[in-house]
Design an enzyme around this catalytic site. Sequence first.
Site, short mmCIF file in Angstrom:
data_model
loop_
_atom_site.label_atom_id
_atom_site.label_comp_id
_atom_site.label_asym_id
_atom_site.label_seq_id
_atom_site.Cartn_x
_atom_site.Cartn_y
_atom_site.Cartn_z
N ALA A 21 -4.01 7.60 12.87
CA ALA A 21 -3.78 9.00 13.22
C ALA A 21 -5.05 9.71 13.66
O ALA A 21 -5.00 10.76 14.29
CB ALA A 21 -3.19 9.74 12.03
N SER A 40 4.43 8.21 5.06
CA SER A 40 5.07 7.03 4.48
C SER A 40 5.02 6.92 2.96
O SER A 40 5.77 6.14 2.38
CB SER A 40 4.41 5.78 5.09
N THR A 41 4.12 7.66 2.32
CA THR A 41 4.02 7.60 0.86
C THR A 41 3.66 8.99 0.32
O THR A 41 3.36 9.90 1.09
CB THR A 41 2.92 6.60 0.41
N GLY A 93 1.07 11.16 8.07
CA GLY A 93 0.89 10.62 6.71
C GLY A 93 2.23 10.64 5.99
O GLY A 93 2.33 11.10 4.86
N TYR A 102 -14.27 15.92 -8.85
CA TYR A 102 -13.31 16.31 -7.82
C TYR A 102 -13.73 17.57 -7.08
O TYR A 102 -14.38 17.51 -6.04
CB TYR A 102 -11.87 16.42 -8.38
P1 NAD Z 1 -0.96 8.69 -0.12
O1 NAD Z 1 -2.02 7.66 -0.19
O2 NAD Z 1 0.28 8.48 -0.90
O3 NAD Z 1 -0.49 8.88 1.43
C1 NAD Z 1 -1.38 8.85 2.49
C2 NAD Z 1 -0.64 8.78 3.82
O4 NAD Z 1 -1.62 8.76 4.87
C3 NAD Z 1 0.21 7.51 4.02
O5 NAD Z 1 1.36 7.83 4.76
C4 NAD Z 1 -0.71 6.62 4.89
O6 NAD Z 1 -0.02 5.67 5.69
C5 NAD Z 1 -1.34 7.68 5.74
N1 NAD Z 1 -2.61 7.28 6.36
C6 NAD Z 1 -3.78 6.96 5.75
N2 NAD Z 1 -4.72 6.68 6.69
C7 NAD Z 1 -4.13 6.84 7.90
C8 NAD Z 1 -4.57 6.70 9.24
N3 NAD Z 1 -5.82 6.37 9.55
N4 NAD Z 1 -3.66 6.92 10.22
C9 NAD Z 1 -2.38 7.27 9.95
N5 NAD Z 1 -1.92 7.42 8.69
C10 NAD Z 1 -2.78 7.20 7.69
O7 NAD Z 1 -1.68 10.05 -0.44
P2 NAD Z 1 -1.23 11.40 -1.21
O8 NAD Z 1 -1.75 11.31 -2.58
O9 NAD Z 1 0.19 11.75 -0.94
O10 NAD Z 1 -2.19 12.45 -0.45
C11 NAD Z 1 -1.79 13.22 0.66
C12 NAD Z 1 -2.58 14.52 0.64
O11 NAD Z 1 -2.25 15.25 -0.56
C13 NAD Z 1 -4.10 14.33 0.63
O12 NAD Z 1 -4.71 15.34 1.37
C14 NAD Z 1 -4.44 14.51 -0.86
O13 NAD Z 1 -5.78 14.91 -1.07
C15 NAD Z 1 -3.46 15.60 -1.21
N6 NAD Z 1 -3.21 15.76 -2.67
C16 NAD Z 1 -3.01 14.67 -3.46
C17 NAD Z 1 -2.82 14.86 -4.84
C18 NAD Z 1 -2.58 13.69 -5.75
O14 NAD Z 1 -2.70 13.86 -6.96
N7 NAD Z 1 -2.23 12.54 -5.25
C19 NAD Z 1 -2.81 16.15 -5.37
C20 NAD Z 1 -2.98 17.24 -4.53
C21 NAD Z 1 -3.19 17.02 -3.16
#
Ligand code: NAD
Length: 405
Positions: A120, A58-59, A56, A243
Amino acid sequence: MFGKIPIFMIIQPRMRGFICLTAHPEGAAKNVKEQIEYIKGKGEVAGGPKKALIIGASTGFGLASRITAAYGSGASTVGVFFEKEPSEGKTASPGWYNSAAFETMAKADGLYAKSINGDAFSDEVKQQTIELIKKDLGQVDLVIYSLASPVRTNPRTGVTHRSVLKPIGDTYTNKTVDFHTGKVSEVSIAPANEEDIANTVAVMGGEDWKWWIEDLKKAGVLADNVLTLAYSYIGPELTEAVYRKGTIGRAKDDLEATAFSITDDLKDIGGKAYVSVNKALVTQASSAIPVIPLYISLLFKAMKEAGSHEGTIEQISRLFRERLYSGGEVQVDEKGRIRIDDWEMDPKIQDRVAELWKTADTDTLPELGDLKGYSHEFHKLFGFEMSDIDYNAEASEMVWVDSLR
Ligand code: NAD
């Protein structure tokens, strides 16, 4: 370039609902560059990772983790993600451009960086990743699991699960904001049934993380004392119905429990699994959850006022420096979780948000909340609203991730 002829086009944001259909490669590169500069400016992460796998990557938090590993302690990185490549006249997804920029910059700085673009959750991508690590790195000493996905096909059952963002028990009604228009309205979300809960746990719980670590260990590609980390969220009472006490919360409970079970599995090689609870931030995933954008816009206002606001890169930098690689024991809460949401959960901040929440409506929000900041962060995710980028000039959408040519 194997027939990938650069076509030049003017790339502007095109919004549909909560997503943006376009992404700007140069803006994305600028965003990655700024994160790299931030980490470089903070100096070395002493004792940090040397070879890291980021699932994960890329973002959001995963990208920030890749950048922190690479530029904090010179780590070689393998990044796994699921992004859309560009085609002539159609831009790629933002994570594709981020990864293209990251690889180019890492390579120029003498850092190993390769990527795998695929699902993934599948056995194939796990196998492909293992082969790449075996061939190029031998082993990894850090595995970050940072997937956020609405869907997962379980490779062992063939069943496709879709996650839902619903409360459990009762219908939940509260305020939310459409951050594109600034309109605050009431939203009611019907409660989940048992199947919804099971599906959400199947997608966002810990099973796939555990399977990754099992496969990596079996293949001998985990170094002694390996660390693995997944990301979670808790948040305040205001959002808990949708949530932490909702379907996604059940998945996070499962993810957090999985950390203990993985640590058990890694005992013989001295490895450890942690969950880090991170701050609420604007990412593609969080923008899709009702109520959360309103909370985030008030939170940003309160944290900016207090001087404690952070973005993904500041959060992960602090996670590496002050928690994971601080030189001492990793500090955890009573449930064994690393907390870098500490500044968000500061009672002073939460009291302020709760106070702002009461009177936030369409008319007052521009004043009370940081709606502009929210919208700006959202645009930045897609490479827009970056300074020094001329969005009226033509850009080539046919930008490739170097290792995926
Ligand atoms: P995001 O959407 O920015 O990134 C998700 C990543 O997962 C990307 O790199 C995407 O390409 C990859 N991905 C998605 N589906 C995939 C698949 N099937 N195969 C391979 N790669 C795949 O998300 P984020 O907000 O950075 O979240 C990442 C983690 O952090 C999550 O567990 C989220 O719950 C947690 N989190 C997020 C926040 C928030 O406020 N955004 C806060 C706390 C925790």
